[in-house]
Design an enzyme around this catalytic site. Structure first.
Site, PDB file in Angstrom:
ATOM      1  N   GLN B 200       0.830  -1.219   0.000  1.00  0.00           N
ATOM      2  CA  GLN B 200       0.000   0.000   0.000  1.00  0.00           C
ATOM      3  C   GLN B 200       0.861   1.264   0.000  1.00  0.00           C
ATOM      4  O   GLN B 200       0.458   2.284  -0.564  1.00  0.00           O
ATOM      5  CB  GLN B 200      -0.913   0.028   1.239  1.00  0.00           C
ATOM      6  N   ASP B 241      -5.682   0.925  12.963  1.00  0.00           N
ATOM      7  CA  ASP B 241      -6.900   0.169  12.692  1.00  0.00           C
ATOM      8  C   ASP B 241      -7.755   0.023  13.939  1.00  0.00           C
ATOM      9  O   ASP B 241      -8.980  -0.094  13.855  1.00  0.00           O
ATOM     10  CB  ASP B 241      -6.570  -1.201  12.099  1.00  0.00           C
ATOM     11  N   LYS B 252      -1.279  -1.723  10.424  1.00  0.00           N
ATOM     12  CA  LYS B 252      -0.614  -2.544   9.416  1.00  0.00           C
ATOM     13  C   LYS B 252       0.630  -3.222   9.986  1.00  0.00           C
ATOM     14  O   LYS B 252       1.416  -2.595  10.678  1.00  0.00           O
ATOM     15  CB  LYS B 252      -0.207  -1.628   8.261  1.00  0.00           C
TER      16      LYS B 252
END
Lengths: 351, 351
Positions: B200, B241, B252
């Site tokens: 990402q 998150d 992550k």
């Protein structure tokens, strides 16, 4: 029981340097025969052959390859060509000490030789290269023999890059320690860091360890600290591209990161390397030249589909330096070295 | 001057959820219109949409998508279907708090509503989803406003994964802080960790930052500690998150590794997230469910050519937990929170 991991990464066959083409693994075990110096330089640069000890053996044979057809009148003419060959091969990858060590050793042998003819020096060069290769096999087994004493039954070991058969002539440094421990009957599980950008851990280490029947799980490099925090790692063992007088060690980029994480989690962090990887002319790691490789290795996986925006900056050092203070012990072919490194390395390498 | 980074990652358009298909970046900015619940689930699982706040907005619209054509007799029939829809969407990715937070908020709004008809509840659901999306845009700007005070002119900031426009509805959390600082006239350089396995950072963050005209260099995750040791990084900012009561933060995989390296090098390590990412029902990070994703993500780059030996083990957790003690501050849309986290998080989130 472990499958004996025999293979020869670098050899002289049919008047050529025969290499395992490591860019084709894990898909195909393919050998290439190298007959020209430029092909050799490109093979080293493209990492068809890599790993400091394997590069030492390759460069040694490369010196012979570079001079064997030289048509010169006398020995001094041959030595001049040899110097050019050494400089050319040396320009391929600046960090790995063994590359330079092997070529310097051949040059010194040629200089000190009592051979009186050009042909005699050529033969001596060939013999010295073969000797370097034969000695590397013994070195690796010694590293394994000394290093395996640091591993206990049921240890899980984390490693980075490839430091096995494919990084040496045939047995390995850090992986050699694991092979030796397993041969002693110890149950060892390995976590292999994939080792971005060139994925030597994913492509080569998993292939080697699977072949040897050793339980291995592949992880992304960024997962290592998380595994340590869960208590899943008992030891970390890395190889080395260059170890200087104070124990500072250049190795594949990411090694330093593992050393920091190991220190934070109180996990022993070991380096395994033959004496030929040590460079006592350099006092600290700051003096080690660090190769920067093409940004393409990061932005395009194996130079194919882009994985990043076009035209962005990339920082792609191939190595980093782990300070001696983060290294629990250095496993060499002459024994295990611990801190204080400046004194103890000098004793074992010069002694 | 920065280019205004406006884009809308998630929106309701033409009776469908319109998403930027993030698996096609950086090559193509392609939108997909999602009309079915199964397609939505797959899009989330395959990371066509990802990033905790973007998942919150998507899931909110997903609840409406899942109930809008329900043919039920009464409100309790509709609520039963809504519960099934929420459970189904929630089964896609377990770690991101915002996904659950958004759906719970809609459910609560429906329960508390004075609407008397099935159609009324459907309309309320749609409005609440739109409100969640609108509020996320404001939250991100608040995070940026508070967080930018932590950055100085000429700072170089390291970040991981994508925490920008694409991770939220349109501005970003950690990248929002950078956008805000740049808008204030501060010169900020960014190092983007590529963020294996799904890249990402390489695919999305470099694309976003280049679009915004912010100087960016891409690195492999394993290089971060080496950069810090060279003094090249002044601040690290990550997204989140899920943040629990004591400040432990799931993000992550690789975030924890950066936090350890930051601590070792005395580099401030910040987390940026909206209030909707906090989960105060959990006391420590040990209670956070960590998604394990397919090994294929590691062994085959985008499920194509194998990069590891066939049949080996893989450990592929998608997240790790960074303990609060390694976090210098948490930048929220309600202000900056520092240790002691259990007390100060409660004050800012509950208060």
């Amino acid at each position: 029981m472990m499958n004996e991991p025999h293979l020869q990464t670098v050899a002289w066959k049919h008047n050529a340097i025969r290499l395992i083409d490591q860019t084709r693994l894990p898909e195909t075990l393919h050998y290439v025969d190298i007959r020209g110096l430029k092909t050799l330089w490109q093979a080293i640069k493209a990492m068809k052959v890599r790993g400091a000890p394997a590069l030492g053996g390759t460069a040694a044979l490369g010196v012979y390859l570079g001079i064997k057809n030289a048509r010169v009148k006398n020995i001094s003419g041959l030595m001049k060509i040899m110097d050019e060959v050494i400089a050319y091969i040396g320009s391929s990858r600046p960090t790995a000490r063994n590359l330079f060590w092997a070529m310097e050793r051949i040059r010194r042998a040629a200089q000190r030789s009592s051979a009186k003819t050009v042909e005699g020096i050529k033969q001596l060069t060939f013999k010295e290269a073969q000797k370097i290769i034969a000695e590397d096999m013994i070195s690796c087994r010694n590293i394994g023999r000394f290093g395996q004493t640091l591993l206990k039954d049921n240890d899980t070991v984390l490693t980075i890059c490839n430091t096995g058969i494919l990084a040496t002539i045939d047995y390995g440094t850090a992986l050699g320690v694991i092979y030796s421990a397993v041969k002693q009957g110890k149950r060892i599980k390995v976590y292999a860091c994939e080792t971005r950008p060139m994925l030597q851990g994913a492509r080569l280490t998993t292939w080697e360890l699977k072949r040897a029947g050793i339980e291995t799980a592949l992880i992304c490099d960024s997962m290592a600290a998380s595994l340590m925090s869960q208590g899943l790692i008992q030891k970390v063992i890395a190889g080395a591209d260059r170890i200087v007088a104070n124990g500072d060690t250049a190795n594949k980029i990411g090694t330093y990161n593992l050393a920091v994480a190991s220190r934070y989690h109180n996990v022993p962090f070991y380096v395994a390397a033959p004496a030929s990887t040590f460079d006592l002319r350099l006092r600290t790691g700051k003096e080690i030249p660090i190769e920067e490789r093409p940004g393409d290795e990061v932005t395009k996986l194996f130079f194919k589909k882009p994985i990043a925006a076009a035209g962005i900056g990339v920082y792609n050092p191939a190595f980093d330096v782990t300070p001696g203070r983060l290294i629990s012990a250095i496993i060499t072919d002459r024994g295990i070295v611990k801190a204080p490194y400046t004194k103890n390395i000098r004793n074992i390498i010069k002694g």
